[in-house]
Design an enzyme around this catalytic site. Structure first.
Site, PDB file in Angstrom:
ATOM      1  N   TYR A 122      28.899  74.253 -28.140  1.00 46.97           N
ATOM      2  CA  TYR A 122      30.349  74.103 -27.996  1.00 46.97           C
ATOM      3  C   TYR A 122      30.741  73.901 -26.544  1.00 46.97           C
ATOM      4  O   TYR A 122      29.910  74.061 -25.641  1.00 46.97           O
ATOM      5  CB  TYR A 122      31.070  75.316 -28.596  1.00 46.97           C
ATOM      6  CG  TYR A 122      31.015  76.584 -27.767  1.00 46.97           C
ATOM      7  CD1 TYR A 122      29.835  77.316 -27.626  1.00 46.97           C
ATOM      8  CD2 TYR A 122      32.146  77.057 -27.118  1.00 46.97           C
ATOM      9  CE1 TYR A 122      29.792  78.471 -26.868  1.00 46.97           C
ATOM     10  CE2 TYR A 122      32.111  78.222 -26.354  1.00 46.97           C
ATOM     11  CZ  TYR A 122      30.943  78.927 -26.235  1.00 46.97           C
ATOM     12  OH  TYR A 122      30.894  80.064 -25.478  1.00 46.97           O
ATOM     13  N   LYS A 176      24.731  76.143 -24.175  1.00 49.12           N
ATOM     14  CA  LYS A 176      26.002  76.727 -24.639  1.00 49.12           C
ATOM     15  C   LYS A 176      26.060  76.732 -26.165  1.00 49.12           C
ATOM     16  O   LYS A 176      26.731  75.907 -26.779  1.00 49.12           O
ATOM     17  CB  LYS A 176      27.175  75.960 -24.030  1.00 49.12           C
ATOM     18  CG  LYS A 176      28.491  76.716 -24.059  1.00 49.12           C
ATOM     19  CD  LYS A 176      29.487  76.087 -23.123  1.00 49.12           C
ATOM     20  CE  LYS A 176      30.889  76.638 -23.293  1.00 49.12           C
ATOM     21  NZ  LYS A 176      31.006  78.068 -23.036  1.00 49.12           N
ATOM     22  N   GLU A 190      25.589  87.655 -15.814  1.00 52.00           N
ATOM     23  CA  GLU A 190      26.941  87.076 -15.852  1.00 52.00           C
ATOM     24  C   GLU A 190      27.830  87.940 -16.728  1.00 52.00           C
ATOM     25  O   GLU A 190      27.383  88.957 -17.272  1.00 52.00           O
ATOM     26  CB  GLU A 190      26.888  85.628 -16.347  1.00 52.00           C
ATOM     27  CG  GLU A 190      26.244  85.473 -17.715  1.00 52.00           C
ATOM     28  CD  GLU A 190      26.047  84.012 -18.135  1.00 52.00           C
ATOM     29  OE1 GLU A 190      26.755  83.116 -17.637  1.00 52.00           O
ATOM     30  OE2 GLU A 190      25.183  83.782 -19.009  1.00 52.00           O
ATOM     31  N   LEU A 197      24.716  80.644 -17.919  1.00 53.10           N
ATOM     32  CA  LEU A 197      25.299  79.341 -18.205  1.00 53.10           C
ATOM     33  C   LEU A 197      25.743  78.722 -16.879  1.00 53.10           C
ATOM     34  O   LEU A 197      26.317  79.399 -16.028  1.00 53.10           O
ATOM     35  CB  LEU A 197      26.502  79.498 -19.132  1.00 53.10           C
ATOM     36  CG  LEU A 197      27.064  78.163 -19.616  1.00 53.10           C
ATOM     37  CD1 LEU A 197      26.119  77.525 -20.637  1.00 53.10           C
ATOM     38  CD2 LEU A 197      28.443  78.342 -20.229  1.00 53.10           C
TER      39      LEU A 197
HETATM   40  N1  PMP Z   1      28.905  82.142 -18.793  1.00 51.70           N
HETATM   41  C1  PMP Z   1      29.119  82.282 -20.107  1.00 51.70           C
HETATM   42  C2  PMP Z   1      28.164  83.116 -20.905  1.00 51.70           C
HETATM   43  C3  PMP Z   1      30.200  81.621 -20.729  1.00 51.70           C
HETATM   44  O1  PMP Z   1      30.394  81.763 -22.057  1.00 51.70           O
HETATM   45  C4  PMP Z   1      31.089  80.871 -19.931  1.00 51.70           C
HETATM   46  C5  PMP Z   1      32.307  80.223 -20.540  1.00 51.70           C
HETATM   47  N2  PMP Z   1      32.002  79.225 -21.414  1.00 51.70           N
HETATM   48  C6  PMP Z   1      30.831  80.750 -18.557  1.00 51.70           C
HETATM   49  C7  PMP Z   1      29.733  81.409 -18.021  1.00 51.70           C
HETATM   50  C8  PMP Z   1      31.732  79.948 -17.663  1.00 51.70           C
HETATM   51  O2  PMP Z   1      31.571  78.572 -17.885  1.00 51.70           O
HETATM   52  P1  PMP Z   1      32.768  77.556 -17.623  1.00 51.70           P
HETATM   53  O3  PMP Z   1      33.213  77.769 -16.209  1.00 51.70           O
HETATM   54  O4  PMP Z   1      32.185  76.232 -17.826  1.00 51.70           O
HETATM   55  O5  PMP Z   1      33.852  77.914 -18.607  1.00 51.70           O
END
Ligand code: PMP
Length: 284
Positions: free
Chosen positions: A32, A147, A179, A204
């Site tokens: 996603y 993701k 994270e 991620l």
């Molecule tokens: N880490 C995780 C585990 C996430 O789910 C997200 C949000 N999708 C992020 C980091 C941040 O990613 P982004 O800045 O692309 O939203």
């Protein structure tokens, strides 16, 4: 009622349906993206599409439509649903097939679903107040760089954090922060350096992370990409998280210990302002 996109059709949300044999439903065999909308325009769209394409290729899933078609679908949903500020959620699953651990044959058609969520993003009470986080074991699978919709552990851990009066969880593996439940994690050390974990399969690769680190470098703030411990968070001058829907969000407490002054810090506040300003200017 919202208009939702399902495999080529724009439907009222109560008519938007997916098979019970869908592998996203049965195996979380799905990826996603979440793209934010400001002033009716898409933030960091190209970055989200690049990451989607990487997630798909890591899992040997075909892209359901081209990036141009994706852009068209996003824009149509923004218009149809009158979204000035909020998010667009996109999910691609491997499709519907008889339940089997083996991936189905190549003819199985992926399912593509997108829907919108109206939300006030710039004006955020949580960002104004600052988040309280608690640490928890990172028990997710070891490919956090993809993701996928396997979000049960993150959702469970965040809910447990809420039950303890916290806003979110910072995940820890081998004594080092990976994270947040759905965001990347940062500290600002007493000498003013921003520290965030380097990219690997442990986290991620946040699209917001990339943009915010660029903002930091333009502000001549030193950035170190390395792991850090919960004790370093407690001793930090500031902490914050980043994600597409929360932008830059200050963190003021971890495991009951105040970080810095126990209030949103100047670096996080400045980065939030600049990120929003730059994103607005570049939105499409
Ligand atoms: N880490 C995780 C585990 C996430 O789910 C997200 C949000 N999708 C992020 C980091 C941040 O990613 P982004 O800045 O692309 O939203």
């Amino acid at each position: 009622m919202r208009t939702v996109y399902v495999n080529g059709d724009y439907l009222p949300e109560d008519e938007a349906k997916i098979s019970v044999f869908d592998r996203g439903f049965l195996f979380a065999d799905a990826v996603y993206e979440v793209t934010s909308v400001l002033d009716g325009k898409l933030i960091d769209f190209a970055g989200h599409m690049a990451r989607l394409s990487r997630s798909l290729s890591e899992l040997d899933m075909p892209a359901p439509v081209s990036d141009e078609e994706m852009l068209d679908i996003h824009r149509t949903l923004v218009t149809e649903n009158g979204i000035e500020e909020g998010m667009i959620y996109l999910q691609v699953t491997r499709g519907a097939a008889d339940r089997d651990f083996l991936f189905p044959d190549a003819e199985t058609r992926p399912n593509l679903v997108l829907f919108t969520q109206k939300k006030s993003l710039v004006d955020s009470p949580l960002a104004a107040r600052g988040q309280k986080v608690v640490s928890a074991d990172d028990l997710r699978w070891r490919r956090s760089d993809i993701k996928t919709t396997q979000l049960l552990y993150a959702s469970w851990a965040k809910s447990q954090a809420h039950a303890k009066g916290a806003d979110d969880v910072w995940l820890v593996r081998d004594g080092l922060v990976t994270e947040g439940s759905s965001n990347n994690a940062y500290i600002v050390t007493t000498d003013g350096t921003i520290v965030t974990r380097q990219l690997s399969s442990d986290i991620l690769s946040g699209i917001t992370r990339q943009a915010v680190l660029q903002c930091a470098r333009e502000l001549q703030i030193k950035v170190e990409e390395r792991p850090f411990t919960p004790d370093e968070v407690k001793a930090a001058r500031e902490a914050f998280s980043t994600s597409a829907s929360s932008f830059v969000c200050p963190v003021i407490e971890i495991d009951g210990v105040a970080i810095g002054e126990g209030e949103p810090g100047p670096v996080a506040r400045r980065l939030r302002e600049i990120y929003i300003e730059k994103s607005r200017a570049a939105a499409m």
